[in-house]
Design a protein around this motif. Sequence first.
Motif, PDB file in Angstrom:
ATOM      1  N   THR A 196       0.894  -1.159  -0.052  1.00  0.00           N
ATOM      2  CA  THR A 196       0.029   0.184  -0.023  1.00  0.00           C
ATOM      3  C   THR A 196       0.446   1.299   0.401  1.00  0.00           C
ATOM      4  N   GLU A 197       0.194   2.480  -0.074  1.00  0.00           N
ATOM      5  CA  GLU A 197       1.057   3.665  -0.647  1.00  0.00           C
ATOM      6  C   GLU A 197       1.557   3.682   1.357  1.00  0.00           C
ATOM      7  N   HIS A 198       0.725   3.575   2.556  1.00  0.00           N
ATOM      8  CA  HIS A 198       1.928   3.645   3.856  1.00  0.00           C
ATOM      9  C   HIS A 198       2.834   2.360   4.040  1.00  0.00           C
ATOM     10  N   ASP A 199       3.610   1.487   2.876  1.00  0.00           N
ATOM     11  CA  ASP A 199       4.337   0.706   3.062  1.00  0.00           C
ATOM     12  C   ASP A 199       5.611   1.457   3.193  1.00  0.00           C
TER      13      ASP A 199
ATOM     14  N   VAL B  61      12.049   7.819  -3.214  1.00  0.00           N
ATOM     15  CA  VAL B  61      11.218   6.869  -3.580  1.00  0.00           C
ATOM     16  C   VAL B  61       9.730   7.170  -3.589  1.00  0.00           C
ATOM     17  N   THR B  62       9.234   8.358  -4.801  1.00  0.00           N
ATOM     18  CA  THR B  62       8.093   8.549  -4.876  1.00  0.00           C
ATOM     19  C   THR B  62       6.509   7.787  -6.069  1.00  0.00           C
ATOM     20  N   HIS B  63       7.403   6.690  -6.253  1.00  0.00           N
ATOM     21  CA  HIS B  63       6.592   5.937  -7.822  1.00  0.00           C
ATOM     22  C   HIS B  63       5.315   4.983  -6.646  1.00  0.00           C
ATOM     23  N   THR B  64       4.094   4.826  -6.661  1.00  0.00           N
ATOM     24  CA  THR B  64       3.091   3.402  -6.256  1.00  0.00           C
ATOM     25  C   THR B  64       2.555   3.496  -7.094  1.00  0.00           C
TER      26      THR B  64
ATOM     27  N   CYS C 113      -1.798   0.474 -10.237  1.00  0.00           N
ATOM     28  CA  CYS C 113      -3.049  -0.319  -9.717  1.00  0.00           C
ATOM     29  C   CYS C 113      -3.124  -0.720  -8.209  1.00  0.00           C
ATOM     30  N   VAL C 114      -1.746  -0.202  -6.882  1.00  0.00           N
ATOM     31  CA  VAL C 114      -2.575  -0.286  -5.371  1.00  0.00           C
ATOM     32  C   VAL C 114      -3.761   0.399  -5.701  1.00  0.00           C
ATOM     33  N   GLY C 115      -4.413   0.126  -4.819  1.00  0.00           N
ATOM     34  CA  GLY C 115      -6.191   0.406  -4.182  1.00  0.00           C
ATOM     35  C   GLY C 115      -7.291   0.297  -5.348  1.00  0.00           C
TER      36      GLY C 115
END
Length: 132
Positions: free
Chosen positions: A21-24, A87-90, A93-95
């Motif tokens: 997730t974006e919090h990991d 690193v700012t790449h998410t 596909c997440v979510g």
Amino acid sequence: MDQTKYPLPPEEPRAREFVYTEHDPVRVIGNDRLQCAGCIHALSQTGVCKKYRPKPDYVLLNRGPCPGFEAAQPEPLSAPSEERCTVTHTPQCVGCIHNLGGFDCAMFVRKPEELLMNQKDCPARRPADREP
């Protein structure tokens, strides 16, 4: 890089790849910190090599030896850099309701690389919390 598909190592579970997730927390790993630093199959991109595309997760996590490792002539190590990066790449596909984890997608079967890298907007993306 040639586009030949190489086999995955035997009995390798890949279901949890790219499941975050974006919090990991995200850690940047380079070949210089992996067994890959001394391999003849290493490429400049850390996640792929001449043997595996993508590399086995346990190799990237330093949890096991690479079955395709072949020693290369050691190159002199450069001085470690004091620079820090964020690193700012998410992946988009997440979510998404169609995200099945790893490279698996309910719409595309195998997620295209340009969608994972956010180079193109996914035409099928639907937030998981949205009603059909």
